[in-house]
Design an enzyme around this catalytic site. Structure first.
Site, PDB file in Angstrom:
ATOM      1  CD  GLU A 110       2.288   1.728  -9.821  1.00 25.23           C
ATOM      2  OE1 GLU A 110       2.373   0.550 -10.178  1.00 25.23           O
ATOM      3  OE2 GLU A 110       2.290   2.095  -8.629  1.00 25.23           O
ATOM      4  CG  HIS A 129      -1.788   1.067  -6.458  1.00 23.94           C
ATOM      5  ND1 HIS A 129      -1.515  -0.272  -6.287  1.00 23.94           N
ATOM      6  CD2 HIS A 129      -0.587   1.669  -6.663  1.00 23.94           C
ATOM      7  CE1 HIS A 129      -0.210  -0.467  -6.405  1.00 23.94           C
ATOM      8  NE2 HIS A 129       0.378   0.696  -6.632  1.00 23.94           N
ATOM      9  CG  HIS A 131       3.007   0.625  -2.543  1.00 24.39           C
ATOM     10  ND1 HIS A 131       3.709   1.773  -2.834  1.00 24.39           N
ATOM     11  CD2 HIS A 131       2.398   0.254  -3.702  1.00 24.39           C
ATOM     12  CE1 HIS A 131       3.528   2.093  -4.104  1.00 24.39           C
ATOM     13  NE2 HIS A 131       2.738   1.198  -4.653  1.00 24.39           N
ATOM     14  CG  HIS A 199       3.565  -2.977  -6.863  1.00 24.44           C
ATOM     15  ND1 HIS A 199       3.414  -2.598  -8.177  1.00 24.44           N
ATOM     16  CD2 HIS A 199       3.336  -1.855  -6.148  1.00 24.44           C
ATOM     17  CE1 HIS A 199       3.123  -1.313  -8.249  1.00 24.44           C
ATOM     18  NE2 HIS A 199       3.069  -0.847  -7.024  1.00 24.44           N
TER      19      HIS A 199
HETATM   20 ZN   LIG Z   1       2.378   1.111  -6.758  1.00 20.34          ZN
END
Ligand SMILES: [Zn+2]
Length: 266
Positions: A110, A129, A131, A199
């Site tokens: 990603e 980024h 989760h 996500h």
């Molecule tokens: Zn991710």
């Protein structure tokens, strides 16, 4: 005691310098940028470990920083758990999401989250980024994340929810290519963070300390908001005019950053 700890930190810094020189991650290839920004890489390593320590990242997720002099490049760890990242694991990337000198080191799938946001947002110098579990309910519902307190004042600017299905149809929910990265960057717009349906989230800022601070307090804010909603009464959020005054501080998390950095150096 303070002196000893300071000495330890300096010793750690020296270790990073040695490592960066003996394992030529950034300086071997002619295509790599000429001067490895050692202090920045040290902060990026610390950022990885702090976010793991604070439970924002687990074995997954990542943090990157834009190159200070080559704005078309950024630094991001190879594909590995954030808590284990060292300076030798940091790779330099271009805005196509391609590593400059990967050799046998694999990249995060990603990474296009980072490349496309850096391309779309010249003002941004650091990206997370994550989760983080507290954010998932807000990414899945139509209840907007709202600013609960001054430490998360940036939330009052608005945290949009981006749905990958609108850009990519049926996917495995991962931002696997530049097209999806671009769509996410568009969904983020000029905001400090965006939730990703099914996500997680992406958080952006002008520096590593601020993106780490925002990521940590986005999590705290989401938990506090869920608790306030569970209480069942009327909730009074921080309003945009109040948040704007707080946002005038460009080093909003500098004191906390010093503490977090020292904790992960132990
Ligand atoms: Zn991710």
């Amino acid at each position: 005691m303070m002196t000893n700890r300071r000495t330890f930190l300096i010793a750690c810094s020296s270790g990073v310098v040695t490592l960066a020189l003996t394992v030529p991650v950034l300086s071997q290839s002619g295509a790599s940028s000429a001067a490895p920004p050692t202090a920045l890489i040290e902060d990026l390593v610390a950022g990885n470990r702090i976010l793991a320590m604070e439970g924002v990242l687990d074995g997954m997720g990542h943090i990157s920083v834009r190159h200070p002099s080559r704005t078309d490049r950024f630094f991001l760890a190879r594909s590995m758990a954030p808590e284990l990242v060292t300076a030798a694991d940091i790779l330099e990337y271009d805005l196509e999401g391609q590593p400059i000198d990967a050799r046998d080191r694999t990249s995060y799938l990603e990474r296009f989250i980072h490349s496309e946001i850096y391309r779309a947002r010249p003002d941004i110098r650091a990206i997370v980024h994550c989760h983080t579990p507290s954010l998932i309910p807000f990414a899945a519902s139509d209840v907007p994340l709202r600013a609960m307190y001054h430490m998360a004042a940036f939330v009052a600017e608005g945290v949009p929810v981006w749905d990958i299905r609108k850009a990519g149809g049926v996917t495995d929910l991962l931002v696997r290519d530049a097209k999806l990265g671009r769509a996410l960057a568009q969904g983020l717009g000029q905001k400090p963070a965006a939730l990703m349906r099914g996500h997680g989230a992406v958080v952006v800022a002008g520096s590593i300390p601020n993106v780490v601070g925002r990521s940590i307090y986005l999590d705290v804010n989401a938990r506090a908001q869920s608790q306030a909603i569970a209480l069942g009464g009327k909730i009074t959020y921080v309003e945009a005019d109040e948040a704007k005054l707080r946002m005038g501080d460009t080093n909003e998390y500098s004191r906390a950053w010093d503490l977090w950095k020292r904790k992960v150096a132990r």
